[in-house]
Every structure is written in C-alpha cells, then in structure tokens.
Design an enzyme around this catalytic site. Structure first.
Site, PDB file in Angstrom:
ATOM      1  N   TYR A 138      17.005 -10.836 -40.555  1.00  0.00           N
ATOM      2  CA  TYR A 138      17.461 -11.454 -41.711  1.00  0.00           C
ATOM      3  C   TYR A 138      16.624 -11.326 -43.202  1.00  0.00           C
ATOM      4  O   TYR A 138      17.756 -11.491 -44.252  1.00  0.00           O
ATOM      5  CB  TYR A 138      16.807 -13.111 -42.413  1.00  0.00           C
ATOM      6  CG  TYR A 138      18.143 -14.121 -41.488  1.00  0.00           C
ATOM      7  CD1 TYR A 138      18.831 -13.594 -40.017  1.00  0.00           C
ATOM      8  CD2 TYR A 138      16.522 -15.405 -40.899  1.00  0.00           C
ATOM      9  CE1 TYR A 138      19.454 -14.324 -39.031  1.00  0.00           C
ATOM     10  CE2 TYR A 138      17.838 -15.946 -39.735  1.00  0.00           C
ATOM     11  CZ  TYR A 138      18.676 -15.765 -39.092  1.00  0.00           C
ATOM     12  OH  TYR A 138      18.694 -16.856 -38.210  1.00  0.00           O
ATOM     13  N   LYS A 184      12.201 -10.743 -26.893  1.00  0.00           N
ATOM     14  CA  LYS A 184      12.468 -10.282 -25.753  1.00  0.00           C
ATOM     15  C   LYS A 184      12.244  -9.573 -25.556  1.00  0.00           C
ATOM     16  O   LYS A 184      13.124  -7.174 -26.066  1.00  0.00           O
ATOM     17  CB  LYS A 184      14.275  -9.706 -26.704  1.00  0.00           C
ATOM     18  CG  LYS A 184      15.661  -9.621 -25.610  1.00  0.00           C
ATOM     19  CD  LYS A 184      15.295 -10.454 -24.181  1.00  0.00           C
ATOM     20  CE  LYS A 184      16.656 -10.007 -23.250  1.00  0.00           C
ATOM     21  NZ  LYS A 184      16.998 -10.924 -21.923  1.00  0.00           N
ATOM     22  N   ASP A 216      15.878 -15.436 -24.093  1.00  0.00           N
ATOM     23  CA  ASP A 216      17.029 -16.690 -22.963  1.00  0.00           C
ATOM     24  C   ASP A 216      16.422 -17.415 -21.934  1.00  0.00           C
ATOM     25  O   ASP A 216      17.372 -17.997 -21.626  1.00  0.00           O
ATOM     26  CB  ASP A 216      18.189 -14.800 -22.630  1.00  0.00           C
ATOM     27  CG  ASP A 216      17.139 -14.249 -22.089  1.00  0.00           C
ATOM     28  OD1 ASP A 216      15.638 -13.961 -21.818  1.00  0.00           O
ATOM     29  OD2 ASP A 216      17.923 -13.216 -21.518  1.00  0.00           O
ATOM     30  N   ASP A 240      15.581 -19.638 -35.243  1.00  0.00           N
ATOM     31  CA  ASP A 240      16.540 -20.006 -36.311  1.00  0.00           C
ATOM     32  C   ASP A 240      17.980 -20.572 -34.694  1.00  0.00           C
ATOM     33  O   ASP A 240      18.294 -22.279 -35.323  1.00  0.00           O
ATOM     34  CB  ASP A 240      16.929 -19.460 -37.105  1.00  0.00           C
ATOM     35  CG  ASP A 240      18.368 -19.841 -38.344  1.00  0.00           C
ATOM     36  OD1 ASP A 240      18.272 -20.844 -37.698  1.00  0.00           O
ATOM     37  OD2 ASP A 240      18.459 -19.283 -38.842  1.00  0.00           O
ATOM     38  N   ASP A 244      17.736 -25.210 -33.338  1.00  0.00           N
ATOM     39  CA  ASP A 244      18.701 -25.700 -33.818  1.00  0.00           C
ATOM     40  C   ASP A 244      19.570 -26.517 -32.325  1.00  0.00           C
ATOM     41  O   ASP A 244      19.483 -27.761 -31.367  1.00  0.00           O
ATOM     42  CB  ASP A 244      19.930 -25.142 -33.842  1.00  0.00           C
ATOM     43  CG  ASP A 244      20.131 -25.201 -35.064  1.00  0.00           C
ATOM     44  OD1 ASP A 244      19.102 -25.789 -36.148  1.00  0.00           O
ATOM     45  OD2 ASP A 244      20.623 -25.448 -35.970  1.00  0.00           O
TER      46      ASP A 244
END
Length: 361
Positions: A138, A184, A216, A240, A244
């Site tokens: 980001y 990852k 994942d 992030d 959720d």
C-alpha cells in the site's frame, strides 16, 4: 481525567458513534467513571467544513488525547474531491505512528446462531489478526498506473517486520501462547524476509509456539477450522483481506472493532467496516462494531475493565434476546438497539460488573 478525541466521520459514522457514546455514558453512570469527550471533523465531513480531510485542529486534538475513537469515513459524495476522505485516514495513521492494527474475531455463545458456519465449527472462535499497517504494497514505491500496464511495489524492512511481530508475540503471551505468521514465502521475497525475521524474534518468547501458513491455505482454514488460530501476524495487504473474511464468521462485518497501535501516543479505535452510504440516514446501521471499539479502548488503553464489562455484558444480553439490526436478520433500528442496551446497563447491579472477563484482549 481521561481525554478521548472522537471522529464521527461520514454517512453512518455519526449514527453509530452517537449510539456508542450514549451507551458509554450510561455505563459510566453505573461505574462512577468520568471521561472527557471532544469531537472533531474528519474525512468527508472535514472536507465539507474546511476543504481537507484532516484539519490541523483535528490532528492536534488527536495527538493531545489519550485515545482516538473513529467511526467511518468516505462516500460517493467525495469521489471527485481534490483530496478524498481516505487520504485523511492514511495521514492520521502516519502522524500518530500507528504501525500495528489489531482486529479480534470472537464469537460469544449468543452469536453462534448467526454465523454462516456450522455451529460446531463457529463456536469458541477467538483469535486476533495483527496486521502491519504502515508499509507493504500500500505504501511501496515506485507506484505507477499507465494506459497498458501498472506497477505496485511491496517493500518491507527488517525493523518494520520485527516490531509488528513483537506486538503479536507479546499479545500471545496473555492469550493461548500461539502465533501463526501468514505469508506467501513460496513466491514473494518480502514473505521470505518475514520468515527470516520471525526466526530471530521467536526465541525471545520461549513460552509462545510459532508456526507458518501460506496465506491462501490460511484463508481456507479460517472458515473451516477457525479455533486453530490464536494470534495471526501478517502483512498489510494480507491482514486487510483476511480480517474481513474473519469478520464474516460472526455473521456480519458490523461486529468487529480494531485498534491501531503506535510506538507512543494515543491508539486509535474504530470498526473495520466502512461508512455504508447505501444505508446512511435509514436508522438501521449496526452499532455493534462501534460499541466493541469502545470496549476495546476501555480495556486496552484505560484498563477500565469495569466499564468495559458493563457494556459488554449488556451487549451480550441484547444479542441473546434477539434485538438485532437487519444485517443480522433482525428488525431493530440503531436507536431501538441502543435503547435496549442502555436498559440492560441500567439494570446492572454492582455485583455484575465488579468481576469482569475482559472479553476483548
């Protein structure tokens, strides 16, 4: 006297903030505590008032406070603004050096029935995602959008990774003593660095067990076996997204609070959901995440477990009684749910709050 800077924000922000503050005020009357509340414009509301999302007076008020309580910002009204409301959020995080975002996912017995997961999977879910907040993809440079290609850069330093992992390991010491680092590392160089740094941090916490999961695979396990997690530490982007997903376990994203923590200065508490412009003004916004943000603030910044316990117990009673907003399938309004929680608080006897369970860590 403890001082709280309140940023009501936009769309449903003022609605849920007003609800949470009314409940907070009622709880203070039970526990004989007193907090100073000062409200400041922020986000779209500040753009409307002074032309920028984070006015100097708002930032000064936040820096001077013992804690900052934020509702939600943004909405289509400001899509074409010179500076969008979200820019104010990034600026206040940077100005307050808020590098760690803590997002708990906990299901109380009364909430199990609202989870989309089977009850035997959802019950006893209680984990925290510790998300790095000020670096990663980001914020990395270079960043470029062309007509036929685009570039985003994910960048992390050893120091940035080390400090977020130290937050996660310290938190685990007061929980179930288990940290899972999500990455990852089979593809990304930054993830390989996360593993290298974790290997140097873990020995400093011999009472905490550490393991690694590819992000994942973890996404699958969060909804298939959420009780296997205690404290999850991960990067900005992964945290992030997964927080959720984790919120959905409770039945609604409208339940989850968060804490943004820095090196020094005030911490910032807010729901993880957005400003929901589609339901703004309809009186049906779910105030639970905002209420839980107040509970989290009282517990983690002010160590006021009595007032936090009064609010949490009243909220749990209200949920168990089925007084819920439409996102949970209920028919309560924001106001009627707030009223029900306040009535539960007013019925609280001293013996009910002297011993608290610290539901939000």
């Amino acid at each position: 006297m403890p001082n709280i800077a309140v940023l009501p924000g936009d769309c449903i922000g003022p609605e849920i903030m007003n609800a949470a503050l009314e409940i907070f005020k009622a709880a203070q009357q039970v526990t004989n505590t007193n907090y100073t509340i000062q409200s400041y414009p922020f986000g779209g509301a500040a753009i409307d008032a002074v032309g920028e999302p984070l006015p100097a007076s708002t930032l000064a008020g936040a820096k001077a406070a013992d804690a900052v309580l934020l509702a939600a910002i943004g909405g289509p009204k400001w899509n074409d603004a010179k500076e969008r409301p979200e820019a104010g959020l990034l600026k206040i995080r940077k100005s307050l050096n808020l590098f760690a975002n803590i997002r708990p996912t906990k299901i109380t017995p009364g909430m199990v029935q609202y989870s989309p997961l089977k009850p035997d999977i959802a019950k006893n879910t209680d984990f925290v995602i510790v998300r790095e907040l000020t670096s990663g993809i980001y914020f990395g440079q270079p960043r470029r959008l062309g007509t036929a290609d685009a570039v985003d850069t994910s960048h992390y330093t050893e120091a940035e990774i080390k400090r977020i992992l130290e937050v996660a390991f310290t938190m685990a010491q007061s929980r179930q003593k288990h940290v899972t680092v999500l990455d990852k590392a089979n593809v990304l160089a930054t993830s390989k660095l996360w593993r290298q740094v974790a290997a140097t941090v873990a020995p400093n916490y011999p009472d905490v067990t550490m393991d690694f999961e590819y992000v994942d695979a973890a996404a699958m396990k969060i909804v298939s076996n959420p009780t296997q997690f205690d404290v999850i530490a991960t990067s900005n982007l992964f945290g992030d997204i997964l927080s959720d997903e984790a919120a959905a376990i409770t039945g609604s994203i409208g339940t989850i609070p968060s804490e943004s923590r820095g090196i020094a200065g005030p911490n910032l508490y807010e729901p993880i959901h957005g400003s929901a412009p589609d339901i703004a003004g309809k009186g049906i916004a779910n105030p639970i995440a905002m209420i839980n943000s107040v509970v989290m603030m009282l517990t983690n910044t002010f160590h006021d477990t009595q007032t936090a316990g009064v609010i949490q117990n009243a909220l749990n009673q209200t949920i168990e009684a089925g007084t819920l907003t439409p996102d949970f399938g209920g028919n309560a309004t924001t106001t009627s749910m707030t009223t029900a929680i306040i009535k539960a608080i007013e019925a609280t006897k001293e013996s009910a709050y002297v011993k608290t369970t610290n539901d939000v860590r």
